[in-house]
Each structure stands twice: as C-alpha cells, then as structure tokens.
Design an enzyme around this catalytic site. Structure first.
Site, short mmCIF file in Angstrom:
data_model
loop_
_atom_site.label_atom_id
_atom_site.label_comp_id
_atom_site.label_asym_id
_atom_site.label_seq_id
_atom_site.Cartn_x
_atom_site.Cartn_y
_atom_site.Cartn_z
CG ASP A 165 -2.19 1.03 1.28
OD1 ASP A 165 -2.35 1.50 0.12
OD2 ASP A 165 -2.76 0.71 2.00
CB VAL A 166 2.26 2.66 -2.75
CG1 VAL A 166 3.09 4.37 -2.98
CG2 VAL A 166 3.12 2.00 -3.36
N GLY A 168 -0.13 4.98 1.97
CA GLY A 168 -0.89 4.36 2.86
C GLY A 168 -1.86 4.72 3.72
CG ASP A 190 3.01 7.40 4.46
OD1 ASP A 190 3.24 8.73 4.27
OD2 ASP A 190 0.78 7.32 3.09
CB SER A 225 -6.67 4.41 -1.34
OG SER A 225 -7.14 4.99 -0.76
CG HIS A 229 -7.09 12.95 -4.88
ND1 HIS A 229 -8.62 13.20 -4.68
CD2 HIS A 229 -6.02 12.46 -4.26
CE1 HIS A 229 -8.11 12.82 -3.49
NE2 HIS A 229 -7.35 12.72 -2.94
C1 LIG Z 1 -4.28 11.29 0.63
S1 LIG Z 1 -3.54 10.85 1.72
C2 LIG Z 1 -4.07 9.40 1.16
C3 LIG Z 1 -3.74 8.31 1.86
C4 LIG Z 1 -4.90 6.61 2.10
N1 LIG Z 1 -3.56 5.83 1.36
C5 LIG Z 1 -5.92 6.80 2.13
O1 LIG Z 1 -6.20 6.36 1.13
O2 LIG Z 1 -6.17 6.89 3.64
C6 LIG Z 1 -1.90 10.56 0.94
C7 LIG Z 1 -0.96 9.87 1.22
O3 LIG Z 1 0.16 10.23 0.42
C8 LIG Z 1 1.82 9.36 0.91
N2 LIG Z 1 2.85 10.78 0.65
C9 LIG Z 1 2.68 11.54 0.03
N3 LIG Z 1 3.97 11.99 -0.31
C10 LIG Z 1 4.70 11.14 -0.73
C11 LIG Z 1 5.59 10.57 -0.76
N4 LIG Z 1 6.65 11.25 -1.67
N5 LIG Z 1 6.37 9.34 -0.25
C12 LIG Z 1 5.58 8.84 0.84
N6 LIG Z 1 3.94 9.32 0.72
C13 LIG Z 1 3.62 10.70 0.82
C14 LIG Z 1 0.99 11.28 2.54
O4 LIG Z 1 1.59 10.73 3.26
C15 LIG Z 1 -0.43 10.30 2.90
O5 LIG Z 1 -0.56 9.69 4.17
#
Ligand SMILES: C[S@@+](CC[C@H](N)C(=O)[O-])C[C@H]1O[C@@H](n2cnc3c(N)ncnc32)[C@H](O)[C@@H]1O
Length: 317
Positions: A165-166, A168, A190, A225, A229
């Site tokens: 889960d990237v 996640g 994450d 997830s 967007h």
């Molecule tokens: C809108 S959130 C969605 C979280 C989760 N997938 C959910 O659906 O509840 C976007 C996620 O992407 C992670 N994220 C943003 N930039 C990132 C990066 N450079 N490397 C890893 N994760 C990243 C954020 O920390 C966050 O947890």
C-alpha cells in the site's frame, strides 16, 4: 430564488467561514446540553462575547443555530458538527482544514496559470511543520478503512501473496484487507512521520520512505488509495510507473479514486478545484485514468464503484 439572490448566496464569504469557526470553537458541543447565551458560550469557547454574538446571529439567519430561551440552541444542521459525529475534524480550522482554507486563496493564480505555484509535496511538509499530520492521517483512515473492508470482500485475492500500500497513511485500509484475507501479507509504505503513527499488526511490514526517492518493495498488488488525485498528470504517471517497475510484468495496481462523470456533480467538481488549489492535483474521468495508465504501459482492466463514493480501478501491464 431569483438570479440576484442566487448570486448573493453563492458569493457570500461569511457562510463557510462562520460554519467552520462554529465547529472550530466547538459551539455545537457547548450547546449539546441546552441553550446558552452568547456570553455563556463565549466564556466556554474562549471567544469575545460581542464578536461571537454577531457570528451566532448570522448563523441563526442561515438556519445553523436557533434562538431559544433568550440564548442559542442547536439545530439538526449544527448537530452534524458535534464532536461525536466524527465530522467536526473536517471543519476544525486548528487542524488540517486551516491549511485547506488558506489554500483557497491560491485558486485565482491556479486558474490563471494552471498551478497553485507551490513546491510539489509542500502540503505534507506543512502538515508536519504545523503538527497537524496526525489529525489528517486519522481523518483519512476513517474513510479508507471502509474501502479496505469492501476490497477484501471482492473475490480476486486468489494467487496474491504480497500487497504493497503505497502512500497508505497509517495502514487502515491494509489492516482491514489482511484481517479479512489471512493468506495475504502486506507492506505499508509512507513518509516516516506518517508511518510513525501506524500500529504493528500480524503479517504487516511497515516501511518509511519517499515514494519518489526510495525503492518500492516488490509486491503482487500495489494499492494507491487517494494518492494520484493529489498530483498533476506527469507526477501521477511517475508514481504508476514506479509501482509497475517495482512489481514487474505480472503486478496489478489498484487505485481507489473518485471517478468524474461526464457531467460531474457539484461535490466532485468542487473537490477537483480543491485538489487544484491545494496541491496542483486533479480528479479524473475513467478516460483520464485509461490515458494515464497507457502513458506508462498499463491497461485499465476494470472499474468498480465502492459504497464510499470512490471507485476501485485496476491497472496492469
Ligand atoms: C491523501 S493521503 C491518502 C492516504 C491513504 N492512502 C488513504 O487512502 O487513507 C496521501 C498519502 O500519500 C502520502 N505521501 C505523500 N507524499 C509521499 C511521498 N513522497 N512518499 C510516500 N508517501 C507520500 C501521504 O503521507 C499520505 O498518507
């Protein structure tokens, strides 16, 4: 309502601000056990009595609160903002919504130039800098937990061993998936400050990293997830390509995203503008996802509606 009234209502800055401030000051919670005067509310909420009374008068005129017993009382609208409803955190200007509210001032330059003019990833830095990251992660987890349960119920996990889960968050979706499918193991990937809040679980590996700089673990299925967007097309394609490279020929990529219809609802169109002004991202149509996949050698294999309103899209080589 005539055109002039409609325009006045649409362009009234007071409405969203007054509602968000009422939630931030927890006015509905203070009124939960009965009506209070503006002075009583002001001392409980830590506000100026005169300014608060003016705010309340506006919100009464808008039907958010009611006048009662010489003071103010909740209505079914304000009750939606009670802490226990779970909604208040989405309106709390002392939490992530304070960053969201400020970002709307970037909409004009974003519409003029196509970009809000911030560094990519600034939002996640800002959440960490202002100590609001945990509140954002909790709000996201509330949403994605339900999607995880629904994805687990889908009958397409045979032959899958490892799910990555990237982006996640704190792992709400993945934990649900692993709990319902005992033959799976999962890796949550994450940013370090985010996975620091992830509780350990059986068959769950937790990896702190930057998805643009660090190698992604090899998996059979990649979940993204509500990640794509938050990025413009070029970056979203790079994220997909990195998952495809890490997973190899047979990997499947599952996206949980809102899919814009031909004629998008006002809610979806509003969120699309929000993504533009906050992070330079966008909501996408099914065709947009198909094109995005094709730009990195992936075909859109299926699209399925989830009860959260998001869709589950599967891509593969
Ligand atoms: C809108 S959130 C969605 C979280 C989760 N997938 C959910 O659906 O509840 C976007 C996620 O992407 C992670 N994220 C943003 N930039 C990132 C990066 N450079 N490397 C890893 N994760 C990243 C954020 O920390 C966050 O947890």
């Amino acid at each position: 309502m005539d055109a002039r009234e409609r325009l006045r209502e649409l362009s009234d800055f007071a409405a969203p601000w007054a509602v968000w401030i009422a939630a931030t000051l927890r006015l509905p919670d203070h009124l939960a056990s009965g009506a209070l005067t503006a002075g009583e509310l002001a001392s409980r909420a830590g506000a100026d009595p005169d300014a608060l009374e003016r705010l309340l008068r506006y919100l009464v005129a808008r039907g958010v609160f009611a006048e009662a017993d010489g003071g103010y009382a909740n209505t079914p609208v304000s009750e939606l903002l009670l802490d226990e409803s779970g909604w208040r955190s989405w309106f709390d200007l002392d939490g992530p919504p304070g960053i969201w509210a400020e970002s709307w001032t970037r909409l004009l330059p974003a519409v003029r130039s196509g970009s809000p003019g911030r560094d990519e990833g600034w939002y996640y830095d800002e959440l960490a800098r202002t100590g609001r990251g945990a509140a954002f992660d909790a709000a996201m987890a509330m949403q994605s937990e339900r999607d995880g349960a629904e994805m687990a119920a889908a009958d397409d996990w045979d032959g899958v061993e490892h799910v990555v889960d990237v982006g996640g968050g704190t792992g709400a979706l993945l934990r649900r998936l692993l709990a319902a499918r005992p033959h799976l193991r999962g890796t949550l990937f994450d940013l370090p400050q985010v996975v620091a809040g992830a509780a350990p679980a059986d068959r769950l590996a937790i990896v702190a990293g930057d998805l643009f700089g660090d190698p992604l673990p090899h998996g059979d299925v990649y979940v993204l997830s509500r990640v794509l967007h938050g990025w413009p097309d070029g970056v979203a394609a790079e994220i997909l390509a990195r998952c495809a490279t890490a997973g190899g020929e047979t990997a499947r990529i599952l996206l949980v995203e809102t899919v814009l219809r031909e004629e998008p609802s006002a809610d979806h169109a509003s969120f699309d503008l929000f993504m533009l002004t906050l992070v330079g991202g966008r909501e996408r149509t099914e065709d947009d996802f198909r094109r995005l996949g094709e730009s990195c050698g992936l075909a859109l294999r299926s699209v399925r509606q989830l009860s959260s309103g998001a869709s589950l899209l599967e891509l593969g080589a």
